[in-house]
Write a protein that holds these residues in place. Structure first.
Motif, PDB file in Angstrom:
ATOM      1  N   ASN A   1       0.906  -1.239   0.008  1.00  0.00           N
ATOM      2  CA  ASN A   1       0.102  -0.059  -0.069  1.00  0.00           C
ATOM      3  C   ASN A   1       0.813   1.205   0.023  1.00  0.00           C
ATOM      4  O   ASN A   1       1.667   1.356   0.842  1.00  0.00           O
ATOM      5  CB  ASN A   1      -0.999  -0.106   1.302  1.00  0.00           C
ATOM      6  CG  ASN A   1      -1.949   0.973   1.194  1.00  0.00           C
ATOM      7  OD1 ASN A   1      -1.592   2.117   0.719  1.00  0.00           O
ATOM      8  ND2 ASN A   1      -3.172   0.597   1.500  1.00  0.00           N
ATOM      9  N   PRO A   2       0.929   2.079  -0.960  1.00  0.00           N
ATOM     10  CA  PRO A   2       1.629   3.377  -0.931  1.00  0.00           C
ATOM     11  C   PRO A   2       1.364   4.366   0.050  1.00  0.00           C
ATOM     12  O   PRO A   2       2.349   5.029   0.578  1.00  0.00           O
ATOM     13  CB  PRO A   2       1.276   3.788  -2.418  1.00  0.00           C
ATOM     14  CG  PRO A   2      -0.041   3.313  -2.755  1.00  0.00           C
ATOM     15  CD  PRO A   2      -0.007   2.198  -2.315  1.00  0.00           C
ATOM     16  N   GLU A   3       0.106   4.143   0.680  1.00  0.00           N
ATOM     17  CA  GLU A   3      -0.222   5.139   1.939  1.00  0.00           C
ATOM     18  C   GLU A   3       0.784   4.799   3.087  1.00  0.00           C
ATOM     19  O   GLU A   3       1.417   5.369   3.636  1.00  0.00           O
ATOM     20  CB  GLU A   3      -1.404   4.839   2.254  1.00  0.00           C
ATOM     21  CG  GLU A   3      -1.947   5.724   3.484  1.00  0.00           C
ATOM     22  CD  GLU A   3      -3.286   5.793   3.724  1.00  0.00           C
ATOM     23  OE1 GLU A   3      -3.691   6.358   4.797  1.00  0.00           O
ATOM     24  OE2 GLU A   3      -4.057   5.176   3.042  1.00  0.00           O
TER      25      GLU A   3
ATOM     26  N   TYR B   1      -0.409   9.189  -3.104  1.00  0.00           N
ATOM     27  CA  TYR B   1       0.593   9.003  -2.202  1.00  0.00           C
ATOM     28  C   TYR B   1       2.011   8.811  -3.234  1.00  0.00           C
ATOM     29  O   TYR B   1       3.152   9.127  -2.648  1.00  0.00           O
ATOM     30  CB  TYR B   1       0.384   7.640  -1.366  1.00  0.00           C
ATOM     31  CG  TYR B   1      -0.460   8.214  -0.245  1.00  0.00           C
ATOM     32  CD1 TYR B   1       0.018   8.985   0.906  1.00  0.00           C
ATOM     33  CD2 TYR B   1      -1.891   7.862  -0.362  1.00  0.00           C
ATOM     34  CE1 TYR B   1      -0.952   9.211   1.914  1.00  0.00           C
ATOM     35  CE2 TYR B   1      -2.724   8.183   0.708  1.00  0.00           C
ATOM     36  CZ  TYR B   1      -2.317   8.754   1.774  1.00  0.00           C
ATOM     37  OH  TYR B   1      -3.232   9.247   2.530  1.00  0.00           O
ATOM     38  N   HIS B   2       1.757   8.446  -4.257  1.00  0.00           N
ATOM     39  CA  HIS B   2       2.890   8.298  -5.456  1.00  0.00           C
ATOM     40  C   HIS B   2       3.318   9.559  -5.560  1.00  0.00           C
ATOM     41  O   HIS B   2       4.636   9.806  -5.643  1.00  0.00           O
ATOM     42  CB  HIS B   2       2.309   7.564  -6.669  1.00  0.00           C
ATOM     43  CG  HIS B   2       2.184   6.281  -6.508  1.00  0.00           C
ATOM     44  ND1 HIS B   2       1.047   5.441  -6.308  1.00  0.00           N
ATOM     45  CD2 HIS B   2       3.242   5.155  -6.581  1.00  0.00           C
ATOM     46  CE1 HIS B   2       1.211   4.375  -6.174  1.00  0.00           C
ATOM     47  NE2 HIS B   2       2.360   3.919  -6.384  1.00  0.00           N
TER      48      HIS B   2
ATOM     49  N   LEU C   1       6.590   3.260  -7.571  1.00  0.00           N
ATOM     50  CA  LEU C   1       5.954   3.486  -8.718  1.00  0.00           C
ATOM     51  C   LEU C   1       4.521   2.829  -9.166  1.00  0.00           C
ATOM     52  O   LEU C   1       4.338   1.756  -8.483  1.00  0.00           O
ATOM     53  CB  LEU C   1       6.884   3.250 -10.219  1.00  0.00           C
ATOM     54  CG  LEU C   1       8.223   3.659  -9.880  1.00  0.00           C
ATOM     55  CD1 LEU C   1       9.050   2.970 -11.128  1.00  0.00           C
ATOM     56  CD2 LEU C   1       8.147   4.978 -10.482  1.00  0.00           C
ATOM     57  N   PRO C   2       3.485   3.606  -9.763  1.00  0.00           N
ATOM     58  CA  PRO C   2       2.366   2.840  -9.767  1.00  0.00           C
ATOM     59  C   PRO C   2       2.422   1.890 -11.119  1.00  0.00           C
ATOM     60  O   PRO C   2       3.088   1.952 -11.870  1.00  0.00           O
ATOM     61  CB  PRO C   2       1.378   4.178 -10.254  1.00  0.00           C
ATOM     62  CG  PRO C   2       2.185   5.052 -10.896  1.00  0.00           C
ATOM     63  CD  PRO C   2       3.684   4.814 -10.357  1.00  0.00           C
TER      64      PRO C   2
ATOM     65  N   ASN D   1       1.450   7.313 -16.739  1.00  0.00           N
ATOM     66  CA  ASN D   1       2.703   7.503 -17.425  1.00  0.00           C
ATOM     67  C   ASN D   1       3.721   8.729 -16.981  1.00  0.00           C
ATOM     68  O   ASN D   1       4.965   8.634 -16.682  1.00  0.00           O
ATOM     69  CB  ASN D   1       2.885   7.516 -19.006  1.00  0.00           C
ATOM     70  CG  ASN D   1       3.724   7.412 -19.602  1.00  0.00           C
ATOM     71  OD1 ASN D   1       4.557   6.251 -19.565  1.00  0.00           O
ATOM     72  ND2 ASN D   1       4.520   8.354 -20.365  1.00  0.00           N
ATOM     73  N   GLU D   2       3.025   9.826 -16.755  1.00  0.00           N
ATOM     74  CA  GLU D   2       3.593  10.787 -16.165  1.00  0.00           C
ATOM     75  C   GLU D   2       4.172  10.753 -14.709  1.00  0.00           C
ATOM     76  O   GLU D   2       5.090  11.371 -14.459  1.00  0.00           O
ATOM     77  CB  GLU D   2       2.574  12.294 -16.108  1.00  0.00           C
ATOM     78  CG  GLU D   2       2.315  12.699 -17.548  1.00  0.00           C
ATOM     79  CD  GLU D   2       1.143  13.704 -17.494  1.00  0.00           C
ATOM     80  OE1 GLU D   2       0.851  13.835 -16.322  1.00  0.00           O
ATOM     81  OE2 GLU D   2       0.541  14.120 -18.467  1.00  0.00           O
ATOM     82  N   MET D   3       3.515   9.880 -13.998  1.00  0.00           N
ATOM     83  CA  MET D   3       3.801   9.404 -12.534  1.00  0.00           C
ATOM     84  C   MET D   3       5.120   8.434 -12.393  1.00  0.00           C
ATOM     85  O   MET D   3       5.298   7.960 -11.488  1.00  0.00           O
ATOM     86  CB  MET D   3       2.643   9.228 -11.687  1.00  0.00           C
ATOM     87  CG  MET D   3       1.505  10.199 -11.606  1.00  0.00           C
ATOM     88  SD  MET D   3       2.312  11.683 -11.074  1.00  0.00           S
ATOM     89  CE  MET D   3       3.040  10.941  -9.068  1.00  0.00           C
TER      90      MET D   3
END
Length: 481
Positions: A36-38, A168-169, A184-185, A233-235
């Motif tokens: 979980n990125p959080e 969160y990313h 990364l997502p 993609n930007e992220m």
């Protein structure tokens, strides 16, 4: 031989050299997991080992849950609100019975590698282990980011819904130099794929709002998905992931697809053919977008989910009630899909995982039909889930090696929800080194450590680094040092 000694899973001298002098030192790219990125961003200590091992704040480990149920542990001490120490003791009692199961080995590896605890884990040793582990869990070294960084991980790819704002990313991206790794997502459009589940219509409204595209039909839905590809993609997103329990290639007109969507929005029942028509149309567009953005498209196929319906209603998905799928021709239908997409040059980099190992040969030979330029753009994924065992890994390596070019393999992933799962990379690397050591011992490859060591280092890290392009803007060394 002692439990998990230095030569664990290494049965030949070359394998030992390959692991100790080559594989062991390589960093990790964990390109598919369910962290979980959080939790990564908030970076809080866990109050005790039960919370990081069995019941985390947002989810739990359904691998462990299945085993505990098999040992007669009441649900109160698995997913329920039972005492956390009692849950830990119940897990210790389960581990006593789990010899021969990979969880026995993973559990002891995690205790050794993270906590420095070398005792055999059982109900007798559990009280002392509980005390020692819980003290360590309150230190800075056991905060989530340090667990990742200290495991020599350079990139983590989480699993994210297309409608996610990736809040969160964004925050982690600002702090990646301090963290020492990238988070990364990776897009997983389950809620688009599972149009026969309740809530499809509400989900389209959510997707419409976040994408800024008014979704009224199949074409506008695809436009909204494309916008999410642009955003991911930007992220830094470079992968997508698709869970196909079953799949049949069935083409349909846009008029048919619109009608199917309308039925799903109204929660009307759909036939299996209608579902396959929709899936085919959706997957064709997803393949185009993966190719357009130079992403890697992952397929997890041939599983059966939520067999125990009453428990699914009580606990939800991913709680330990799944099994290996039995669709015998799923690889054939993926072949049909890829054959059509080759006509328009829309075949992306792809990794195929099947929960049923009977599919592996078909998938491995299919890869050779769509080379598409570049190095090994089609890959047979690592042994997944119920095949995530020493024997399953060895069989996947054997098939990949015999039917394609194993030295180009992008290697292992955790597919895990736990920050303590990184020893699974060590486990895989030991199997990999032993595999090549066996070939050298049998005179089937040169008894050449330099040659085989380069292959092992590439599969452990270098291939994933080059294949996915996570650091195209900067090397890890320039980014983190």
């Amino acid at each position: 031989m002692a439990l998990l000694d230095d030569d664990f899973l290494l049965k030949n001298e070359m394998g030992k050299k390959l692991f100790n002098d080559h594989a062991k030192k390589m960093p990790i790219i964990d390109f598919h997991c369910h962290l979980n990125p959080e939790e990564i961003y908030e970076n809080k200590n866990y109050p005790n080992i039960t919370r990081i091992w069995i019941n985390e704040d947002h989810y739990g480990d359904h691998y462990k849950w299945r085993l505990m149920r098999a040992n007669g542990v009441p649900e109160e001490l698995i997913t329920g609100d039972g005492d956390e120490y009692e849950k830990f003791l119940a897990w210790a009692g389960t581990i006593e019975k789990s010899a021969g199961n990979p969880l026995y080995e993973w559990t002891h590896l995690e205790l050794r590698r993270f906590f420095g605890i070398n005792e055999t884990f059982n109900r007798k040793t559990a009280p002392a282990i509980w005390e020692k582990a819980n003290k360590l869990l309150q230190t800075d070294a056991f905060k989530p980011r340090n667990l990742i960084k200290n495991s020599n991980v350079k990139a983590v790819c989480t699993t994210d819904d297309p409608a996610s704002d990736l809040k969160y990313h964004k925050l982690l991206k600002k702090e990646e130099r301090e963290s020492g790794f990238r988070t990364l997502p990776a897009m997983r459009p389950d809620k688009l794929i599972q149009l026969d589940k309740p809530g499809y219509g509400e989900y389209l409204q959510t997707l419409s709002k976040v994408s800024g595209v008014s979704i009224t039909d199949f074409s506008s839905m695809i436009k909204a998905v494309h916008q999410r590809f642009e955003y991911f993609n930007e992220m830094g997103g470079r992968l997508s992931d698709h869970s196909l329990l079953t799949y049949h290639f069935v083409e349909a007109s846009e008029t048919e697809l619109n009608a199917i969507m309308q039925k799903a929005i109204k929660d009307e029942s759909l036939t299996s053919v209608e579902i396959d028509k929709y899936l085919t149309g959706l997957l064709e567009n997803l393949m185009k977008f993966n190719k357009e953005f130079d992403w890697t498209m992952q397929f997890h196929v041939n599983s059966v989910r939520d067999l125990n319906k009453p428990m699914y209603q009580q606990l939800g998905a991913d709680t330990g009630y799944d099994a290996v799928g039995t669709q015998p021709d799923i690889a054939l239908h993926l072949q049909k899909l890829y054959t059509k997409m080759r006509d328009t040059n829309d075949v992306p980099k792809s990794i195929f995982y099947s929960l049923n190992p009977n599919d592996w040969m078909e998938l491995a030979t299919m890869m050779g039909a769509f080379p598409e330029g570049g190095v090994q753009r089609m890959q047979l994924g690592a042994g997944w889930w119920f095949n995530d065992t020493a024997e399953g890994m060895h069989e996947q390596l054997r098939i990949f090696a015999q039917e394609s070019l194993l030295p180009n393999f992008v290697g292992m992933l955790t597919d895990s929800r736990s920050f303590l799962s990184y020893p699974r990379h060590e486990y895989f690397r030991r199997v990999l080194c032993n595999f090549y050591g066996e070939l050298a011992q049998a005179g089937r490859v040169p008894d050449d450590e330099e040659y085989l060591g380069k292959i092992v280092e590439d599969i452990s890290y270098n291939n994933a680094y080059n294949f996915f392009g996570f650091f195209n803007d900067a090397t890890p060394e320039k980014l983190f040092n």
